[in-house]
Design an enzyme around this catalytic site. Sequence first.
Site, PDB file in Angstrom:
ATOM      1  N   CYS A 172      37.986  37.185  33.237  1.00  0.00           N
ATOM      2  CA  CYS A 172      36.963  37.247  34.290  1.00  0.00           C
ATOM      3  C   CYS A 172      37.502  37.833  35.596  1.00  0.00           C
ATOM      4  O   CYS A 172      38.709  37.788  35.865  1.00  0.00           O
ATOM      5  CB  CYS A 172      36.461  35.843  34.617  1.00  0.00           C
ATOM      6  SG  CYS A 172      35.578  35.023  33.302  1.00  0.00           S
ATOM      7  N   GLU A 210      37.200  36.613  38.636  1.00  0.00           N
ATOM      8  CA  GLU A 210      37.798  35.617  39.534  1.00  0.00           C
ATOM      9  C   GLU A 210      39.256  35.357  39.181  1.00  0.00           C
ATOM     10  O   GLU A 210      40.126  35.269  40.044  1.00  0.00           O
ATOM     11  CB  GLU A 210      37.054  34.280  39.457  1.00  0.00           C
ATOM     12  CG  GLU A 210      35.583  34.349  39.805  1.00  0.00           C
ATOM     13  CD  GLU A 210      34.697  34.624  38.600  1.00  0.00           C
ATOM     14  OE1 GLU A 210      34.995  35.551  37.815  1.00  0.00           O
ATOM     15  OE2 GLU A 210      33.702  33.910  38.444  1.00  0.00           O
ATOM     16  N   CYS A 264      32.628  30.784  36.043  1.00  0.00           N
ATOM     17  CA  CYS A 264      32.672  30.011  34.789  1.00  0.00           C
ATOM     18  C   CYS A 264      33.632  28.830  34.944  1.00  0.00           C
ATOM     19  O   CYS A 264      34.417  28.756  35.899  1.00  0.00           O
ATOM     20  CB  CYS A 264      33.082  30.910  33.626  1.00  0.00           C
ATOM     21  SG  CYS A 264      34.863  31.179  33.498  1.00  0.00           S
ATOM     22  N   GLU A 292      37.688  43.572  29.992  1.00  0.00           N
ATOM     23  CA  GLU A 292      37.398  43.135  28.628  1.00  0.00           C
ATOM     24  C   GLU A 292      38.350  43.822  27.639  1.00  0.00           C
ATOM     25  O   GLU A 292      39.123  44.696  28.004  1.00  0.00           O
ATOM     26  CB  GLU A 292      35.928  43.441  28.304  1.00  0.00           C
ATOM     27  CG  GLU A 292      35.003  42.663  29.235  1.00  0.00           C
ATOM     28  CD  GLU A 292      33.532  42.789  28.890  1.00  0.00           C
ATOM     29  OE1 GLU A 292      33.161  43.688  28.105  1.00  0.00           O
ATOM     30  OE2 GLU A 292      32.743  41.980  29.422  1.00  0.00           O
ATOM     31  N   CYS A 322      37.434  29.628  35.281  1.00  0.00           N
ATOM     32  CA  CYS A 322      37.803  30.161  36.598  1.00  0.00           C
ATOM     33  C   CYS A 322      37.776  29.063  37.662  1.00  0.00           C
ATOM     34  O   CYS A 322      38.596  29.061  38.577  1.00  0.00           O
ATOM     35  CB  CYS A 322      36.886  31.318  36.980  1.00  0.00           C
ATOM     36  SG  CYS A 322      37.197  32.777  35.948  1.00  0.00           S
TER      37      CYS A 322
HETATM   38  N1  THU Z   1      32.527  37.014  33.738  1.00  0.00           N
HETATM   39  C1  THU Z   1      33.232  37.039  34.904  1.00  0.00           C
HETATM   40  O1  THU Z   1      33.961  37.991  35.190  1.00  0.00           O
HETATM   41  N2  THU Z   1      33.105  35.983  35.739  1.00  0.00           N
HETATM   42  C2  THU Z   1      32.313  34.893  35.507  1.00  0.00           C
HETATM   43  O2  THU Z   1      32.346  33.941  36.268  1.00  0.00           O
HETATM   44  C3  THU Z   1      31.440  34.883  34.337  1.00  0.00           C
HETATM   45  C4  THU Z   1      31.674  35.922  33.326  1.00  0.00           C
HETATM   46  C5  THU Z   1      32.668  38.156  32.822  1.00  0.00           C
HETATM   47  C6  THU Z   1      33.370  37.844  31.534  1.00  0.00           C
HETATM   48  C7  THU Z   1      32.833  38.922  30.621  1.00  0.00           C
HETATM   49  O3  THU Z   1      33.627  40.092  30.803  1.00  0.00           O
HETATM   50  C8  THU Z   1      31.432  39.189  31.157  1.00  0.00           C
HETATM   51  O4  THU Z   1      31.399  38.630  32.456  1.00  0.00           O
HETATM   52  C9  THU Z   1      30.320  38.568  30.315  1.00  0.00           C
HETATM   53  O5  THU Z   1      30.564  37.230  30.087  1.00  0.00           O
END
Ligand code: THU
Length: 132
Positions: free
Chosen positions: A53, A55, A86, A44, A89
């Site tokens: 993310c 993935e 998501c 982040e 991804c």
């Molecule tokens: N996030 C992922 O890493 N992968 C996903 O498929 C869904 C969301 C992360 C993004 C963000 O850093 C945190 O989860 C909250 O959304």
Amino acid sequence: MTPRDLMREAEKARRHAYAPYSNFPVGAALLTKDGTVVHGCNVENASYGLSVCAERNAIWNAVSTGRREFTAIAITAREGHGAPPCGSCRQVLHEFAPNAWVYWRDGKGRILRRRLKALLPLAFQKRMLRRR
Ligand code: THU
């Protein structure tokens, strides 16, 4: 490598997650065709929209080290949280591995699975960039 084994790799990847804003660490483990496992975690940023993310970081990591053929990916958030990939991804994974298996956990810890192309029907694909 079983789905459970790959999920354990995703748990290892999650340890490196940098998620101080959402407090939602995620880990991903990509299985390449030759059996190598490549990790990714969410990273982040104080400028929230720049966060990436787990993935996608796994894919950038794999492609950046010369690996483009994937048979499966496992994704996990912390216990008690489901974490299907998501939409962004799904699109990025589809570029390289529409037939790959996607494993994720539901909130009860069960491993769910679908083929990527079932998670992203009618995906935008590179062949659509050509004129017919
Ligand atoms: N996030 C992922 O890493 N992968 C996903 O498929 C869904 C969301 C992360 C993004 C963000 O850093 C945190 O989860 C909250 O959304």
